[in-house]
Write a protein that holds these residues in place. Structure first.
Motif, PDB file in Angstrom:
ATOM      1  N   ARG A 246       0.806  -1.223   0.000  1.00 52.19           N
ATOM      2  CA  ARG A 246       0.000   0.000   0.000  1.00 52.19           C
ATOM      3  C   ARG A 246       0.838   1.272   0.000  1.00 52.19           C
ATOM      4  O   ARG A 246       0.348   2.342  -0.341  1.00 52.19           O
ATOM      5  CB  ARG A 246      -0.918   0.036   1.231  1.00 52.19           C
ATOM      6  N   ARG A 247       2.081   1.178   0.384  1.00 53.16           N
ATOM      7  CA  ARG A 247       2.890   2.386   0.449  1.00 53.16           C
ATOM      8  C   ARG A 247       3.094   3.017  -0.915  1.00 53.16           C
ATOM      9  O   ARG A 247       3.437   4.192  -1.023  1.00 53.16           O
ATOM     10  CB  ARG A 247       4.246   2.094   1.092  1.00 53.16           C
ATOM     11  N   LEU A 248       2.892   2.241  -1.980  1.00 52.02           N
ATOM     12  CA  LEU A 248       3.098   2.762  -3.326  1.00 52.02           C
ATOM     13  C   LEU A 248       1.817   3.341  -3.940  1.00 52.02           C
ATOM     14  O   LEU A 248       1.822   3.779  -5.090  1.00 52.02           O
ATOM     15  CB  LEU A 248       3.660   1.660  -4.233  1.00 52.02           C
ATOM     16  N   ASP A 249       0.706   3.340  -3.182  1.00 44.31           N
ATOM     17  CA  ASP A 249      -0.517   3.974  -3.675  1.00 44.31           C
ATOM     18  C   ASP A 249      -0.232   5.435  -4.000  1.00 44.31           C
ATOM     19  O   ASP A 249       0.534   6.102  -3.298  1.00 44.31           O
ATOM     20  CB  ASP A 249      -1.616   3.895  -2.612  1.00 44.31           C
ATOM     21  N   GLU A 250      -0.898   5.952  -5.060  1.00 47.32           N
ATOM     22  CA  GLU A 250      -0.615   7.337  -5.448  1.00 47.32           C
ATOM     23  C   GLU A 250      -1.747   7.898  -6.300  1.00 47.32           C
ATOM     24  O   GLU A 250      -2.597   7.172  -6.813  1.00 47.32           O
ATOM     25  CB  GLU A 250       0.695   7.410  -6.238  1.00 47.32           C
ATOM     26  N   TRP A 251      -1.741   9.240  -6.446  1.00 50.86           N
ATOM     27  CA  TRP A 251      -2.665   9.931  -7.342  1.00 50.86           C
ATOM     28  C   TRP A 251      -2.100   9.902  -8.755  1.00 50.86           C
ATOM     29  O   TRP A 251      -0.914  10.180  -8.961  1.00 50.86           O
ATOM     30  CB  TRP A 251      -2.854  11.385  -6.895  1.00 50.86           C
ATOM     31  N   VAL A 252      -2.930   9.548  -9.728  1.00 56.82           N
ATOM     32  CA  VAL A 252      -2.498   9.516 -11.125  1.00 56.82           C
ATOM     33  C   VAL A 252      -3.516  10.254 -11.989  1.00 56.82           C
ATOM     34  O   VAL A 252      -4.689  10.388 -11.622  1.00 56.82           O
ATOM     35  CB  VAL A 252      -2.332   8.070 -11.650  1.00 56.82           C
ATOM     36  N   LYS A 253      -3.057  10.721 -13.140  1.00 57.13           N
ATOM     37  CA  LYS A 253      -3.934  11.364 -14.110  1.00 57.13           C
ATOM     38  C   LYS A 253      -4.516  10.302 -15.047  1.00 57.13           C
ATOM     39  O   LYS A 253      -4.020   9.179 -15.147  1.00 57.13           O
ATOM     40  CB  LYS A 253      -3.165  12.403 -14.927  1.00 57.13           C
ATOM     41  N   LEU A 254      -5.561  10.678 -15.751  1.00 58.67           N
ATOM     42  CA  LEU A 254      -6.222   9.739 -16.656  1.00 58.67           C
ATOM     43  C   LEU A 254      -5.259   9.237 -17.734  1.00 58.67           C
ATOM     44  O   LEU A 254      -5.367   8.095 -18.193  1.00 58.67           O
ATOM     45  CB  LEU A 254      -7.436  10.423 -17.311  1.00 58.67           C
ATOM     46  N   ASP A 255      -4.303  10.081 -18.131  1.00 57.96           N
ATOM     47  CA  ASP A 255      -3.353   9.716 -19.179  1.00 57.96           C
ATOM     48  C   ASP A 255      -2.542   8.470 -18.836  1.00 57.96           C
ATOM     49  O   ASP A 255      -2.061   7.763 -19.726  1.00 57.96           O
ATOM     50  CB  ASP A 255      -2.372  10.868 -19.432  1.00 57.96           C
ATOM     51  N   GLN A 256      -2.363   8.205 -17.524  1.00 52.35           N
ATOM     52  CA  GLN A 256      -1.558   7.068 -17.107  1.00 52.35           C
ATOM     53  C   GLN A 256      -2.345   5.760 -17.092  1.00 52.35           C
ATOM     54  O   GLN A 256      -1.754   4.689 -16.925  1.00 52.35           O
ATOM     55  CB  GLN A 256      -0.976   7.333 -15.715  1.00 52.35           C
ATOM     56  N   LEU A 257      -3.659   5.836 -17.240  1.00 55.88           N
ATOM     57  CA  LEU A 257      -4.512   4.654 -17.153  1.00 55.88           C
ATOM     58  C   LEU A 257      -4.828   4.110 -18.541  1.00 55.88           C
ATOM     59  O   LEU A 257      -5.132   4.868 -19.465  1.00 55.88           O
ATOM     60  CB  LEU A 257      -5.804   5.004 -16.420  1.00 55.88           C
ATOM     61  N   ASP A 258      -4.765   2.797 -18.678  1.00 51.88           N
ATOM     62  CA  ASP A 258      -5.101   2.127 -19.934  1.00 51.88           C
ATOM     63  C   ASP A 258      -6.574   1.706 -19.872  1.00 51.88           C
ATOM     64  O   ASP A 258      -6.919   0.666 -19.313  1.00 51.88           O
ATOM     65  CB  ASP A 258      -4.194   0.910 -20.127  1.00 51.88           C
ATOM     66  N   LEU A 259      -7.434   2.526 -20.466  1.00 50.42           N
ATOM     67  CA  LEU A 259      -8.876   2.274 -20.370  1.00 50.42           C
ATOM     68  C   LEU A 259      -9.303   1.042 -21.153  1.00 50.42           C
ATOM     69  O   LEU A 259     -10.395   0.514 -20.929  1.00 50.42           O
ATOM     70  CB  LEU A 259      -9.647   3.503 -20.856  1.00 50.42           C
ATOM     71  N   ASP A 260      -8.468   0.579 -22.078  1.00 50.29           N
ATOM     72  CA  ASP A 260      -8.801  -0.639 -22.827  1.00 50.29           C
ATOM     73  C   ASP A 260      -8.706  -1.885 -21.946  1.00 50.29           C
ATOM     74  O   ASP A 260      -9.100  -2.975 -22.371  1.00 50.29           O
ATOM     75  CB  ASP A 260      -7.856  -0.798 -24.026  1.00 50.29           C
ATOM     76  N   THR A 261      -8.172  -1.737 -20.747  1.00 47.45           N
ATOM     77  CA  THR A 261      -7.989  -2.908 -19.877  1.00 47.45           C
ATOM     78  C   THR A 261      -8.940  -2.898 -18.685  1.00 47.45           C
ATOM     79  O   THR A 261      -8.752  -3.677 -17.742  1.00 47.45           O
ATOM     80  CB  THR A 261      -6.537  -2.968 -19.356  1.00 47.45           C
ATOM     81  N   VAL A 262      -9.937  -2.015 -18.702  1.00 44.81           N
ATOM     82  CA  VAL A 262     -10.886  -1.963 -17.592  1.00 44.81           C
ATOM     83  C   VAL A 262     -11.557  -3.324 -17.440  1.00 44.81           C
ATOM     84  O   VAL A 262     -12.051  -3.911 -18.408  1.00 44.81           O
ATOM     85  CB  VAL A 262     -11.941  -0.868 -17.822  1.00 44.81           C
ATOM     86  N   GLU A 263     -11.567  -3.842 -16.215  1.00 40.08           N
ATOM     87  CA  GLU A 263     -12.091  -5.184 -15.953  1.00 40.08           C
ATOM     88  C   GLU A 263     -13.363  -5.123 -15.137  1.00 40.08           C
ATOM     89  O   GLU A 263     -13.652  -4.133 -14.463  1.00 40.08           O
ATOM     90  CB  GLU A 263     -11.063  -6.015 -15.169  1.00 40.08           C
ATOM     91  N   ALA A 264     -14.080  -6.239 -15.176  1.00 44.90           N
ATOM     92  CA  ALA A 264     -15.205  -6.423 -14.262  1.00 44.90           C
ATOM     93  C   ALA A 264     -14.639  -6.699 -12.875  1.00 44.90           C
ATOM     94  O   ALA A 264     -13.464  -6.958 -12.691  1.00 44.90           O
ATOM     95  CB  ALA A 264     -16.081  -7.582 -14.733  1.00 44.90           C
ATOM     96  N   ASP A 265     -15.490  -6.635 -11.837  1.00 46.13           N
ATOM     97  CA  ASP A 265     -15.039  -6.874 -10.472  1.00 46.13           C
ATOM     98  C   ASP A 265     -14.437  -8.265 -10.338  1.00 46.13           C
ATOM     99  O   ASP A 265     -14.916  -9.231 -10.937  1.00 46.13           O
ATOM    100  CB  ASP A 265     -16.203  -6.744  -9.479  1.00 46.13           C
TER     101      ASP A 265
END
Length: 472
Positions: free
Chosen positions: A132-151
């Motif tokens: 958990r120590r590596l949790d951080e705030w990121v911008k949308l640009d850093q996220l790969d929306l093509d990989t969004v998964e179901a729960d």
């Protein structure tokens, strides 16, 4: 300057070697930056934050409304802004994509330029492969929306993640830092993680170092809007602005922790600080420590504890490296409550030095000692390494038979800890109503090699200390 309420307890369970840097070999071992005299930062870490990313593509949705959709990997539409709990891949500071879960989201301030389509939000993510120590705030640009998964089923995911840490990696974290207070049951742990899920302070400045924090710390409410805090490295008072720290340093008379120096060997020094006599310092130390310790119970009273602060000394003063705390009176023979090595000083043997020092104090007291219970699996790993090295060194040199009681008297290690350590190494058998220790030299050498190197040695001749006695 703040320091009065919401301090961190020193009387929970004991030592856990942090899974922080061990969860993956790509995680940085130290995230501090050394500050030059002119205030510029020199990178002290393997990496220094996420790489630059291309500007957001503004033509993929109705940006005027701030809402858009995209098709994910499984054919569903991905609504922006992303919901809390969404899982996908995120580009981390190593330039590679890693699985994350969105923990929280917030709108960017109006001063930050964006072009709609969900880009006006940033997301607090947990890298599911990492601590958990590596949790951080990121911008949308850093996220790969093509990989969004179901729960995904949480229990299955947690089990898969835990299997990724090899025995070698667990051994490597022995030198990172040891953290305590693992007494939380499952329900309390969930409540704790919900309350502390988002780091409130991103970085601190402490002496020559700027350090990224790891976890939430319950600073007073007036510090909730501070991304960075500035600590006096000697009295540990903390401030919101650099200018406040500079004014404070001109007035602060301290050049070392406000206690008695009980050990000096070369450039290393250890100070004993009484929580009752130096309450503000003890509370400030707890605030600071909680930024780097996850499951550390909140508590308000430091009067019952002694703090042993390890420092590196130079012509500027004595600079804090780490510390451990100890109850003034423990009916359970606990000789250590909580222990921490600050990130810039990790992997230098200081953590093992602090453990060894706690046992030297027990020897001076004429008592056996043990870390505060319960121990987590990783906490046990850290102490088992210390116990293994100490006990096997004695067994190698001791030619005749030796009993558990004799080993305990020589080392100040509790008999139960000696017995469990030797049993885990298959070095003890129960014969004719008593325990017999097997001390084959080749077997001992093999176990010593597996236990890894020891930390810095404690020169007992340099320890000037008398056990605590309540005055009056």
């Amino acid at each position: 300057m703040g320091s009065l309420e919401g301090t961190v307890a020193e009387n929970g369970g004991a030592a856990e070697a942090a899974a922080a840097a061990a969860a993956t070999t790509t995680a940085p071992s130290c995230n501090g930056k050394q500050l030059e005299e002119n205030g510029n930062a020199v990178d002290m870490a393997q990496t220094d934050g996420p790489p630059a990313f291309p500007a957001a593509d503004c033509g993929d949705g109705p940006g005027a409304t701030g809402v858009t959709t995209r098709k994910g990997r499984f054919g569903g539409l991905v609504a922006l802004p992303l919901e809390v709990g969404t899982r996908m891949l995120c580009r981390w500071r190593d330039g590679k994509f890693h699985p994350v879960k969105v923990i929280e989201r917030r709108k960017l301030p109006p001063t930050v330029s964006f072009c709609g389509g969900g880009h006006e939000y940033e997301y607090y993510v947990h890298y599911t492969e990492f601590n958990r120590r590596l949790d951080e705030w990121v911008k949308l640009d850093q996220l790969d929306l093509d990989t969004v998964e179901a729960d995904v089923d949480e229990k299955v995911e947690d089990k898969a993640t835990s299997l990724k840490m090899t025995r070698h990696q667990k051994r490597k974290i022995d030198e990172t830092h040891v953290e305590g207070h693992e007494e939380l049951d499952a329900a309390s742990l969930r409540e704790h993680e919900e309350f502390t899920k988002v780091k409130n302070i991103a970085t601190i400045e402490l002496g020559r170092y700027e350090i990224e924090t790891w976890y939430f710390s319950p600073f007073p409410p007036e510090y909730n809007d501070c991304v960075k805090l500035f600590f006096c490295e000697f009295c540990l008072n903390f401030m919101k602005r650099k200018e406040q720290l500079q004014r404070h340093m001109r007035k602060c008379d301290l050049k070392h922790p406000p206690g008695d120096e009980i050990y000096r060997c070369g450039t290393l020094s250890m100070f004993e600080v009484d929580g009752k006599k130096n309450k503000v310092y003890g509370q400030n130390l707890c605030y600071l420590a909680k930024l780097f310790l996850d499951h550390k119970t909140l508590y308000y009273d430091v009067d019952l504890f002694l703090f042993y602060v390890l420092c590196e000394c130079d012509d500027r003063g004595c600079h804090m490296v780490g510390y451990f705390s100890k109850e003034k009176h423990s009916e359970e023979s606990y000789n250590l409550a909580c222990i921490l090595t600050l990130p810039p000083y990790q992997r230098k043997g200081y953590g093992k030095f602090l453990i060894a020092f706690s046992y030297e104090l027990s020897k001076k007291e004429g008592k056996v000692g043990t870390p505060e219970r319960p121990l987590s699996d990783l906490g046990l790993l850290s102490y088992r390494g210390y116990w293994t090295r100490v006990l096997l060194d004695i067994l190698k040199k001791h030619k005749s038979n030796i009993s558990i009681k004799e080993l305990s008297d020589m080392t100040a290690i509790k008999a139960d800890d000696i017995l469990s350590t030797l049993q885990s190494l298959d070095l003890i058998q129960y014969r004719k109503g008593q325990h017999a220790i097997c001390a084959d030299p080749k077997v001992l050498d093999r176990h010593l090699k597996a236990a890894g190197r020891g930390g810095l040695d404690v020169d007992v001749s340099k320890l000037i200390w008398t056990p605590f006695k309540e005055q009056g």
